[in-house]
Scaffold this active site. Structure first.
Site, PDB file in Angstrom:
ATOM      1  N   LYS A 190       0.116   4.192  -0.244  1.00 28.71           N
ATOM      2  CA  LYS A 190      -0.573   5.329   0.551  1.00 28.71           C
ATOM      3  C   LYS A 190      -0.199   6.594  -0.453  1.00 28.71           C
ATOM      4  O   LYS A 190      -0.504   6.721  -1.538  1.00 28.71           O
ATOM      5  CB  LYS A 190      -0.045   5.543   1.666  1.00 28.71           C
ATOM      6  CG  LYS A 190      -0.459   4.261   2.653  1.00 28.71           C
ATOM      7  CD  LYS A 190      -0.050   4.428   4.115  1.00 28.71           C
ATOM      8  CE  LYS A 190       0.073   3.143   4.821  1.00 28.71           C
ATOM      9  NZ  LYS A 190       0.060   3.232   6.218  1.00 28.71           N
ATOM     10  N   GLY A 197       2.100   1.630  11.017  1.00 28.11           N
ATOM     11  CA  GLY A 197       3.194   2.666  10.822  1.00 28.11           C
ATOM     12  C   GLY A 197       3.758   3.232  12.182  1.00 28.11           C
ATOM     13  O   GLY A 197       4.258   4.224  12.139  1.00 28.11           O
ATOM     14  N   GLU A 238      -6.946   3.946   7.929  1.00 24.04           N
ATOM     15  CA  GLU A 238      -6.797   5.444   7.747  1.00 24.04           C
ATOM     16  C   GLU A 238      -8.108   6.116   6.938  1.00 24.04           C
ATOM     17  O   GLU A 238      -8.435   7.101   7.430  1.00 24.04           O
ATOM     18  CB  GLU A 238      -5.409   5.738   6.763  1.00 24.04           C
ATOM     19  CG  GLU A 238      -4.384   5.691   7.565  1.00 24.04           C
ATOM     20  CD  GLU A 238      -2.884   5.174   6.948  1.00 24.04           C
ATOM     21  OE1 GLU A 238      -3.111   5.285   5.761  1.00 24.04           O
ATOM     22  OE2 GLU A 238      -2.153   4.530   7.693  1.00 24.04           O
ATOM     23  N   HIS A 266      -9.605   0.558   4.653  1.00 19.67           N
ATOM     24  CA  HIS A 266      -8.228   0.729   5.414  1.00 19.67           C
ATOM     25  C   HIS A 266      -8.309   1.676   6.664  1.00 19.67           C
ATOM     26  O   HIS A 266      -9.295   2.465   6.707  1.00 19.67           O
ATOM     27  CB  HIS A 266      -7.336   1.474   4.540  1.00 19.67           C
ATOM     28  CG  HIS A 266      -5.882   1.269   5.136  1.00 19.67           C
ATOM     29  ND1 HIS A 266      -5.397   2.215   5.956  1.00 19.67           N
ATOM     30  CD2 HIS A 266      -4.667   0.535   4.844  1.00 19.67           C
ATOM     31  CE1 HIS A 266      -4.104   2.131   6.352  1.00 19.67           C
ATOM     32  NE2 HIS A 266      -3.691   1.120   5.845  1.00 19.67           N
ATOM     33  N   GLU A 268      -5.502  -5.615  10.282  1.00 20.05           N
ATOM     34  CA  GLU A 268      -4.506  -4.406  10.474  1.00 20.05           C
ATOM     35  C   GLU A 268      -4.796  -4.047  11.884  1.00 20.05           C
ATOM     36  O   GLU A 268      -5.544  -3.037  12.058  1.00 20.05           O
ATOM     37  CB  GLU A 268      -4.285  -3.605   9.330  1.00 20.05           C
ATOM     38  CG  GLU A 268      -4.262  -4.188   8.015  1.00 20.05           C
ATOM     39  CD  GLU A 268      -3.777  -3.272   7.223  1.00 20.05           C
ATOM     40  OE1 GLU A 268      -2.622  -3.234   6.821  1.00 20.05           O
ATOM     41  OE2 GLU A 268      -4.197  -2.224   6.879  1.00 20.05           O
ATOM     42  N   GLY A 298       4.724   1.251   4.970  1.00 19.27           N
ATOM     43  CA  GLY A 298       6.093   1.634   4.893  1.00 19.27           C
ATOM     44  C   GLY A 298       7.236   0.790   4.124  1.00 19.27           C
ATOM     45  O   GLY A 298       7.787   1.345   3.201  1.00 19.27           O
ATOM     46  N   SER A 313       3.173  -2.632  10.348  1.00 23.85           N
ATOM     47  CA  SER A 313       4.558  -2.779  10.468  1.00 23.85           C
ATOM     48  C   SER A 313       5.403  -3.957  10.020  1.00 23.85           C
ATOM     49  O   SER A 313       6.167  -4.658  10.826  1.00 23.85           O
ATOM     50  CB  SER A 313       5.115  -2.352  12.130  1.00 23.85           C
ATOM     51  OG  SER A 313       4.521  -1.015  12.402  1.00 23.85           O
ATOM     52  N   ASN A 343       0.875  -1.233  -0.177  1.00 22.38           N
ATOM     53  CA  ASN A 343       0.205  -0.048  -0.019  1.00 22.38           C
ATOM     54  C   ASN A 343       0.953   1.411  -0.129  1.00 22.38           C
ATOM     55  O   ASN A 343       1.544   1.389   0.976  1.00 22.38           O
ATOM     56  CB  ASN A 343      -0.925  -0.065   1.345  1.00 22.38           C
ATOM     57  CG  ASN A 343      -1.643   1.113   1.500  1.00 22.38           C
ATOM     58  OD1 ASN A 343      -1.725   1.846   0.602  1.00 22.38           O
ATOM     59  ND2 ASN A 343      -2.301   1.382   2.555  1.00 22.38           N
TER      60      ASN A 343
HETATM   61  C1  PEP Z   1      -0.649  -0.307   6.001  1.00 18.16           C
HETATM   62  O1  PEP Z   1      -0.857   0.794   5.478  1.00 18.16           O
HETATM   63  O2  PEP Z   1      -1.918  -1.179   5.544  1.00 18.16           O
HETATM   64  C2  PEP Z   1       0.314  -0.870   6.747  1.00 18.16           C
HETATM   65  C3  PEP Z   1       0.223  -1.958   7.285  1.00 18.16           C
HETATM   66  O3  PEP Z   1       1.234   0.236   7.036  1.00 18.16           O
HETATM   67  P1  PEP Z   1       2.719  -0.374   7.865  1.00 18.16           P
HETATM   68  O4  PEP Z   1       3.171  -1.404   7.150  1.00 18.16           O
HETATM   69  O5  PEP Z   1       3.455   1.077   7.354  1.00 18.16           O
HETATM   70  O6  PEP Z   1       2.412  -0.574   9.016  1.00 18.16           O
END
Ligand code: PEP
Length: 251
Positions: free
Chosen positions: A11, A173, A97, A95, A167, A235, A213, A9
């Site tokens: 983003k 993040g 976010e 998601h 998630e 990330g 993460s 992703n």
């Molecule tokens: C995500 O954006 O779905 C995600 C899991 O981000 P990160 O891997 O940065 O935690």
């Protein structure tokens, strides 16, 4: 047998030049990774170009969201058909976010998911509890509400086009990953709900990704859990080196 999926992703990152460079580099570094399904989710403005750059490769392209109407007076929205037109085969819906900053709820996740399925897209439906909910002992009830709400009235035929991404919001993040035991507990619970809503066969075949993460050094432990079928990566998907290492270590 559930084929692993590693989805990146991107983003709100990567304009055209960087996005194309990243896409081409991922192709180069994963040419021999035939056991894993690979998906990238660039921002809307570069979807068409990234899809073109990836055509002929084994990497699929996803939108990061979509609206439930196909067209009309909905300024700023993108429809499932527009994603297909830009070369997407998948879309990420719900998601955290989007839920946190843009008002997505279980009900809108459900409407978007249905519209995306109707147009022929496969959907990655994201769910996950906040830290406050985990600390209050509400993780499983939140997950159950999100799965039931997100999948409401979606028929058994369509569940086969859905991937669920668990998630935990506190792990996205933040550098904090759920332990393998924490993640496995929730994944197994999600499978139980899918079994109740659909059938044991559907629960055996639905792929459930972990996100939060994920890095090259923690993917192996996560993938060793029986109910974890891959990862949604934020990330670490912005670098072809780390994303391809995650893909390699996911087998
Ligand atoms: C995500 O954006 O779905 C995600 C899991 O981000 P990160 O891997 O940065 O935690």
């Amino acid at each position: 047998m559930r084929r692993p999926i590693i989805a990146g992703n991107w983003k709100l990152h990567k304009k055209t030049v960087e996005a194309l460079e990243l896409a081409r580099e991922i192709v180069r570094l994963t040419e021999d990774c035939t056991d894993t399904e690979i998906i990238v989710a660039p921002s809307f403005t570069v979807l068409g170009k990234v899809s073109e750059a990836l055509s002929g490769s084994r990497i699929s392209v996803a939108g990061q969201d979509c609206f439930w109407q196909e067209e009309g007076a909905f300024t700023g929205e993108v429809s499932p058909g527009m994603l297909l037109d830009a070369g997407c085969t998948h879309v990420i819906i719900g998601h955290s976010e989007r839920r946190q900053h843009f008002g997505d709820t279980d009900a809108t996740v459900n409407r978007k998911t249905k519209a995306a399925l109707l147009s022929g897209l496969s959907v990655i439906v994201c769910i996950g509890e906040t830290l406050q909910e985990r600390e209050a002992g509400e993780t499983l009830s939140v997950i159950e509400r999100q799965v039931r709400g997100g999948l409401q009235d979606i028929c058994a035929r369509d569940i086969r086009k859905i991937v669920i991404a668990y998630e935990p919001v506190w792990a996205i993040g933040t550098g904090k990953t759920a332990t393998d035991v924490q993640a496995q507990e929730v994944h197994s619970f999600i499978r139980t709900i899918v079994s109740r809503l659909y059938s044991p066969t559907d629960s055996d075949t639905v792929r459930i990704l972990y996100g939060g993460s994920v890095k090259p050094d923690n993917i192996r432990g996560l993938m060793s859990c029986p109910d974890i079928d891959g990862a949604l990566v934020g990330g670490a998907s912005l670098s072809a080196t780390s994303f391809s290492s995650i893909i390699r270590n996911s087998k």
